[in-house]
Design an enzyme around this catalytic site. Structure first.
Site: not given
Length: 264
Positions: A94, A151, A179
């Protein structure tokens, strides 16, 4: 909306909070970065543990965090930091800089929670071990709020996938903050990320969401969270931890202008 309160800071209400990463590879550099935050408009610090030289050592079981060293550094940081700390070990998958075994990643997350020296823990929602839910539950048992993160450094998935992953972090993992950071290949990708953020926060989220479109194309997404629903943004103090981060003082100025304008 269920906000997350860290001391006097309430995340998820009003202007997005500013998180400043600590990225030095050396102990002295890290302490200098931490002390410098006293003069900067930072709401939270994020320690990127994977960037610290000596944080991981090779063992017969694979690369493992040096827990004794990391916890010693963490204790030192706690004495000089003027703001609360989000602890993050970003894996190579990530965007991190240091490989670590599954067992090592889990052991580090647990040790950070047990230390009582962090305010928030980052847990990769789709970590290859598949044990994000167990790590989040462990943190909650110790009253540590968790930022579940995901991510994509290669592109921007469609809106439904972004929303679906954020909902998974909320509904299946029970993270305290959700997130997502993606890499745009076009201006349309940035709009896609913002649209997904708005849909999630307007229709599904009952806790803070943090999203960003990375790189130069995505800079706008780092300052317009208040309009689209993102509760925090990352600003650099010398060295960025991800592509497209703005200088923290410039970021604070822009956020203040937008916040004032939204109240008129």
């Amino acid at each position: 909306m269920q906000t997350v309160r860290i001391g006097h800071l309430e995340i998820g209400e009003g202007r997005p909070c500013i998180i400043v990463p600590l990225t030095s590879s050396t102990l002295d550099g890290l302490m200098d970065e931490a002390m410098a935050l006293a003069d900067l408009p930072a709401d939270l610090a994020e320690w990127r543990i994977d960037l610290l030289e000596g944080a991981v050592k090779d063992t017969p079981e694979g690369p493992m965090p040096d827990l004794v060293y990391i916890l010693q550094v963490l204790a030192g940081l706690r004495t000089v930091l003027p703001v609360a700390l989000l602890a993050t070990f970003r894996t190579v998958e990530e965007g991190g800089f240091c490989p670590v075994s599954d067992a090592g990643y889990e052991a580090l997350c647990r040790a950070l929670c047990d230390s009582r020296n962090i305010a928030l823990l980052d847990v990769e929602a789709f970590h290859r071990s598949g044990r994000a839910s167990a790590l989040i539950a462990y943190a909650h048992e110790r009253r540590i709020p968790v930022v579940a993160s995901w991510h994509d450094f290669h592109g921007t998935p469609n809106k439904d996938k972004i929303v679906g992953r954020l909902r998974f972090m909320q509904d299946e993992l029970n993270a305290d903050m959700l997130k997502a950071a993606v890499m745009p290949q076009s201006r349309a990708d940035v709009l896609n990320l913002l649209s997904a953020t708005e849909e999630m926060t307007a229709n599904f989220a009952d806790r803070p969401v943090i999203t960003m479109s990375m790189g130069p194309l995505g800079v706008m997404s780092r300052v317009c969270g208040q309009s689209f629903g993102s509760a925090a943004t990352f600003g650099s103090a010398g060295h960025a931890s991800a592509p497209g981060q703005l200088d923290v003082e410039a970021l604070d100025t822009v956020l203040s202008i937008l916040d004032d304008a939204s109240r008129n």
